[in-house]
Design a protein around this motif. Structure first.
Motif, PDB file in Angstrom:
ATOM      1  N   PRO A 168       0.808  -1.222   0.000  1.00 19.44           N
ATOM      2  CA  PRO A 168       0.000   0.000   0.000  1.00 19.44           C
ATOM      3  C   PRO A 168       0.838   1.267   0.000  1.00 19.44           C
ATOM      4  O   PRO A 168       2.011   1.270   0.385  1.00 19.44           O
ATOM      5  CB  PRO A 168      -0.795  -0.121   1.305  1.00 19.44           C
ATOM      6  CG  PRO A 168       0.091  -0.921   2.205  1.00 19.44           C
ATOM      7  CD  PRO A 168       0.802  -1.900   1.310  1.00 19.44           C
ATOM      8  N   GLU A 169       0.222   2.332  -0.451  1.00 18.23           N
ATOM      9  CA  GLU A 169       0.843   3.652  -0.351  1.00 18.23           C
ATOM     10  C   GLU A 169       1.110   3.950   1.127  1.00 18.23           C
ATOM     11  O   GLU A 169       0.259   3.705   1.991  1.00 18.23           O
ATOM     12  CB  GLU A 169      -0.097   4.710  -0.927  1.00 18.23           C
ATOM     13  CG  GLU A 169       0.440   6.115  -0.883  1.00 18.23           C
ATOM     14  CD  GLU A 169      -0.554   7.139  -1.411  1.00 18.23           C
ATOM     15  OE1 GLU A 169      -0.346   8.328  -1.152  1.00 18.23           O
ATOM     16  OE2 GLU A 169      -1.535   6.742  -2.077  1.00 18.23           O
ATOM     17  N   GLY A 170       2.298   4.432   1.433  1.00 18.63           N
ATOM     18  CA  GLY A 170       2.636   4.715   2.824  1.00 18.63           C
ATOM     19  C   GLY A 170       3.211   3.532   3.575  1.00 18.63           C
ATOM     20  O   GLY A 170       3.448   3.607   4.778  1.00 18.63           O
ATOM     21  N   ARG A 171       3.382   2.403   2.876  1.00 12.57           N
ATOM     22  CA  ARG A 171       4.102   1.212   3.377  1.00 12.57           C
ATOM     23  C   ARG A 171       3.332   0.414   4.421  1.00 12.57           C
ATOM     24  O   ARG A 171       3.142  -0.761   4.293  1.00 12.57           O
ATOM     25  CB  ARG A 171       5.492   1.594   3.900  1.00 12.57           C
ATOM     26  CG  ARG A 171       6.339   2.244   2.811  1.00 12.57           C
ATOM     27  CD  ARG A 171       7.669   2.705   3.317  1.00 12.57           C
ATOM     28  NE  ARG A 171       7.645   3.983   3.997  1.00 12.57           N
ATOM     29  CZ  ARG A 171       7.686   5.153   3.378  1.00 12.57           C
ATOM     30  NH1 ARG A 171       7.728   5.226   2.076  1.00 12.57           N
ATOM     31  NH2 ARG A 171       7.690   6.282   4.066  1.00 12.57           N
ATOM     32  N   ARG A 172       2.926   1.061   5.530  1.00  9.61           N
ATOM     33  CA  ARG A 172       2.104   0.422   6.562  1.00  9.61           C
ATOM     34  C   ARG A 172       2.718  -0.879   7.095  1.00  9.61           C
ATOM     35  O   ARG A 172       2.049  -1.894   7.220  1.00  9.61           O
ATOM     36  CB  ARG A 172       0.689   0.174   6.035  1.00  9.61           C
ATOM     37  CG  ARG A 172       0.000   1.467   5.624  1.00  9.61           C
ATOM     38  CD  ARG A 172      -1.419   1.263   5.193  1.00  9.61           C
ATOM     39  NE  ARG A 172      -1.981   2.457   4.597  1.00  9.61           N
ATOM     40  CZ  ARG A 172      -3.202   2.547   4.093  1.00  9.61           C
ATOM     41  NH1 ARG A 172      -4.007   1.506   4.133  1.00  9.61           N
ATOM     42  NH2 ARG A 172      -3.629   3.661   3.552  1.00  9.61           N
ATOM     43  N   ILE A 173       3.994  -0.806   7.391  1.00 11.78           N
ATOM     44  CA  ILE A 173       4.639  -1.945   8.035  1.00 11.78           C
ATOM     45  C   ILE A 173       4.228  -1.983   9.514  1.00 11.78           C
ATOM     46  O   ILE A 173       3.644  -1.030  10.041  1.00 11.78           O
ATOM     47  CB  ILE A 173       6.180  -1.855   7.888  1.00 11.78           C
ATOM     48  CG1 ILE A 173       6.694  -0.432   8.174  1.00 11.78           C
ATOM     49  CG2 ILE A 173       6.597  -2.236   6.477  1.00 11.78           C
ATOM     50  CD1 ILE A 173       7.032  -0.152   9.560  1.00 11.78           C
TER      51      ILE A 173
ATOM     52  N   GLY B 239      12.760   5.613   5.543  1.00 10.40           N
ATOM     53  CA  GLY B 239      11.614   5.458   4.645  1.00 10.40           C
ATOM     54  C   GLY B 239      11.890   4.465   3.532  1.00 10.40           C
ATOM     55  O   GLY B 239      11.040   3.629   3.185  1.00 10.40           O
ATOM     56  N   GLY B 240      13.069   4.543   2.941  1.00 10.17           N
ATOM     57  CA  GLY B 240      13.418   3.622   1.867  1.00 10.17           C
ATOM     58  C   GLY B 240      13.509   2.192   2.340  1.00 10.17           C
ATOM     59  O   GLY B 240      13.068   1.256   1.645  1.00 10.17           O
TER      60      GLY B 240
ATOM     61  N   GLU C 130       2.408   3.489  -5.427  1.00  9.36           N
ATOM     62  CA  GLU C 130       3.354   4.580  -5.208  1.00  9.36           C
ATOM     63  C   GLU C 130       4.611   4.134  -4.437  1.00  9.36           C
ATOM     64  O   GLU C 130       4.934   4.689  -3.375  1.00  9.36           O
ATOM     65  CB  GLU C 130       2.671   5.743  -4.450  1.00  9.36           C
ATOM     66  CG  GLU C 130       1.433   6.307  -5.132  1.00  9.36           C
ATOM     67  CD  GLU C 130       1.756   7.221  -6.307  1.00  9.36           C
ATOM     68  OE1 GLU C 130       2.923   7.249  -6.749  1.00  9.36           O
ATOM     69  OE2 GLU C 130       0.836   7.896  -6.792  1.00  9.36           O
ATOM     70  N   PRO C 131       5.341   3.144  -4.951  1.00  9.79           N
ATOM     71  CA  PRO C 131       6.494   2.635  -4.194  1.00  9.79           C
ATOM     72  C   PRO C 131       7.632   3.632  -4.005  1.00  9.79           C
ATOM     73  O   PRO C 131       8.435   3.472  -3.085  1.00  9.79           O
ATOM     74  CB  PRO C 131       6.961   1.433  -5.031  1.00  9.79           C
ATOM     75  CG  PRO C 131       6.444   1.701  -6.405  1.00  9.79           C
ATOM     76  CD  PRO C 131       5.138   2.402  -6.209  1.00  9.79           C
ATOM     77  N   SER C 132       7.713   4.671  -4.848  1.00  4.26           N
ATOM     78  CA  SER C 132       8.823   5.622  -4.714  1.00  4.26           C
ATOM     79  C   SER C 132       8.451   6.888  -3.945  1.00  4.26           C
ATOM     80  O   SER C 132       9.295   7.759  -3.745  1.00  4.26           O
ATOM     81  CB  SER C 132       9.357   6.020  -6.102  1.00  4.26           C
ATOM     82  OG  SER C 132       8.511   6.968  -6.724  1.00  4.26           O
ATOM     83  N   MET C 133       7.201   6.981  -3.498  1.00  2.93           N
ATOM     84  CA  MET C 133       6.738   8.225  -2.876  1.00  2.93           C
ATOM     85  C   MET C 133       7.561   8.576  -1.636  1.00  2.93           C
ATOM     86  O   MET C 133       7.727   7.772  -0.718  1.00  2.93           O
ATOM     87  CB  MET C 133       5.263   8.127  -2.497  1.00  2.93           C
ATOM     88  CG  MET C 133       4.713   9.394  -1.826  1.00  2.93           C
ATOM     89  SD  MET C 133       2.938   9.310  -1.505  1.00  2.93           S
ATOM     90  CE  MET C 133       2.287   9.554  -3.153  1.00  2.93           C
TER      91      MET C 133
ATOM     92  N   GLU D 162       2.272   4.674  -9.899  1.00  5.58           N
ATOM     93  CA  GLU D 162       3.518   5.367  -9.568  1.00  5.58           C
ATOM     94  C   GLU D 162       3.463   6.813 -10.023  1.00  5.58           C
ATOM     95  O   GLU D 162       3.079   7.117 -11.157  1.00  5.58           O
ATOM     96  CB  GLU D 162       4.689   4.629 -10.241  1.00  5.58           C
ATOM     97  CG  GLU D 162       6.029   5.302 -10.148  1.00  5.58           C
ATOM     98  CD  GLU D 162       6.448   5.600  -8.719  1.00  5.58           C
ATOM     99  OE1 GLU D 162       6.856   6.747  -8.464  1.00  5.58           O
ATOM    100  OE2 GLU D 162       6.351   4.710  -7.852  1.00  5.58           O
ATOM    101  N   GLN D 163       3.847   7.733  -9.101  1.00  3.51           N
ATOM    102  CA  GLN D 163       3.853   9.158  -9.416  1.00  3.51           C
ATOM    103  C   GLN D 163       4.963   9.515 -10.404  1.00  3.51           C
ATOM    104  O   GLN D 163       4.853  10.476 -11.161  1.00  3.51           O
ATOM    105  CB  GLN D 163       4.011   9.969  -8.135  1.00  3.51           C
ATOM    106  CG  GLN D 163       5.315   9.688  -7.387  1.00  3.51           C
ATOM    107  CD  GLN D 163       5.484  10.562  -6.161  1.00  3.51           C
ATOM    108  OE1 GLN D 163       4.721  11.487  -5.954  1.00  3.51           O
ATOM    109  NE2 GLN D 163       6.496  10.268  -5.362  1.00  3.51           N
ATOM    110  N   ASN D 164       6.051   8.747 -10.385  1.00  2.00           N
ATOM    111  CA  ASN D 164       7.162   8.979 -11.304  1.00  2.00           C
ATOM    112  C   ASN D 164       6.821   8.283 -12.616  1.00  2.00           C
ATOM    113  O   ASN D 164       7.213   7.140 -12.866  1.00  2.00           O
ATOM    114  CB  ASN D 164       8.457   8.433 -10.703  1.00  2.00           C
ATOM    115  CG  ASN D 164       9.685   8.829 -11.506  1.00  2.00           C
ATOM    116  OD1 ASN D 164       9.632   8.974 -12.722  1.00  2.00           O
ATOM    117  ND2 ASN D 164      10.810   8.994 -10.830  1.00  2.00           N
ATOM    118  N   ALA D 165       6.063   8.983 -13.450  1.00  2.00           N
ATOM    119  CA  ALA D 165       5.533   8.372 -14.672  1.00  2.00           C
ATOM    120  C   ALA D 165       6.634   7.899 -15.611  1.00  2.00           C
ATOM    121  O   ALA D 165       6.516   6.848 -16.245  1.00  2.00           O
ATOM    122  CB  ALA D 165       4.621   9.364 -15.393  1.00  2.00           C
ATOM    123  N   LYS D 166       7.715   8.650 -15.694  1.00  2.00           N
ATOM    124  CA  LYS D 166       8.802   8.263 -16.598  1.00  2.00           C
ATOM    125  C   LYS D 166       9.414   6.940 -16.179  1.00  2.00           C
ATOM    126  O   LYS D 166       9.645   6.056 -17.009  1.00  2.00           O
ATOM    127  CB  LYS D 166       9.868   9.358 -16.632  1.00  2.00           C
ATOM    128  CG  LYS D 166      10.959   9.112 -17.666  1.00  2.00           C
ATOM    129  CD  LYS D 166      11.900  10.303 -17.756  1.00  2.00           C
ATOM    130  CE  LYS D 166      12.952  10.084 -18.842  1.00  2.00           C
ATOM    131  NZ  LYS D 166      13.868  11.258 -18.956  1.00  2.00           N
TER     132      LYS D 166
END
Length: 237
Positions: free
Chosen positions: A84-89, A140-141, A163-166, A194-198
């Motif tokens: 999920p977005e935000g990781r939630r570990i 975060g990473g 969104e894994p790179s957010m 993913e927000q980084n479309a490229k």
């Protein structure tokens, strides 16, 4: 038969029509991206697939089975794992225990399950150094790496990444996408938001562009990477 197929999906938040009849599919072994602006409906799409949101109408098929009304807690057993977005570990548990929780649906020997965790540490060697560390104390990473590893422990047929790179540094973004590339080479089927479309398009086989709850473009990722409208709207060109 596609591994995942969505047909004419409509989702509402009270009176807000969030998804307006979207349809998409993911074939086995593909990496498929969904790109679009914030609020376009990307995460809503993923949460609906995972059973966290119920659609007003439309259908979701996984390996030919209608899972539209399937409970969210059954998805992992079916073979769908979402990061999920935000990781939630689980921040108050150690790294190794987060990974073990990712294996709760697996019925296999302790030896084979330990091998799965050892394989994760090979891909993410810094996690091996931190296996006894509380997950909440990771960067975060590192938490993103752990969240991906936890999902992979369930041996998913379909891996969904939201969104894994957010919020990650450029170095971690590069590492995360290198892992996605490795998973692709192993034949893992991936649906990626993913927000980084490229970066997303560069690693994907196909992609969909979503705008205000509608799919407005779809096609081969390389074609969309060079599409003038996509470049202008999402690639900063």
């Amino acid at each position: 038969m596609a591994m995942l197929e969505i047909k004419d999906l409509h989702v509402f938040y009270d009176n807000i029509h969030a998804l307006k009849g979207i349809s998409l599919k993911v074939e086995e072994g593909e990496v498929v991206s969904i790109i679009g602006a914030n609020g376009a409906g990307k995460t809503t799409t993923l949460q609906t697939i995972s059973g966290l949101i119920r659609p007003k109408s439309g259908s979701i098929f996984f390996e030919g089975k209608d899972i539209t009304k399937e409970a969210a807690h059954n998805m992992c057993r079916l073979g769908i794992a979402q990061v999920p977005e935000g990781r939630r570990i689980f921040s108050k548990l150690a790294v190794k225990d987060n990974l073990k929780l990712g294996q709760f649906t697996i019925k296999d020997s302790a030896t084979n399950m330990e091998k799965d965790r050892a394989d994760f540490y090979k891909v993410f060697p810094r996690m091996s150094e931190r296996k006894n560390q509380l997950a909440g104390t990771l960067s975060g990473g590192e938490q993103q790496m752990l969240a991906m590893g936890r999902a992979l422990m369930s041996r998913p047929k379909l891996l969904i990444l939201d969104e894994p790179s957010m919020g990650l540094s450029p170095l971690f973004v590069k590492e995360i996408f290198e892992v996605i590339r490795q998973l692709k080479e192993k034949g893992t089927t991936i649906l990626l938001v993913e927000q980084n479309a490229k970066m997303a398009l560069s690693i994907s086989d196909r992609a969909y562009v979503i705008e205000t709850g509608n799919i407005i473009l779809e096609g081969k990722a390389q074609d969309l990477l060079h599409n003038d409208s996509v470049k202008k709207a999402y690639l900063g060109a």
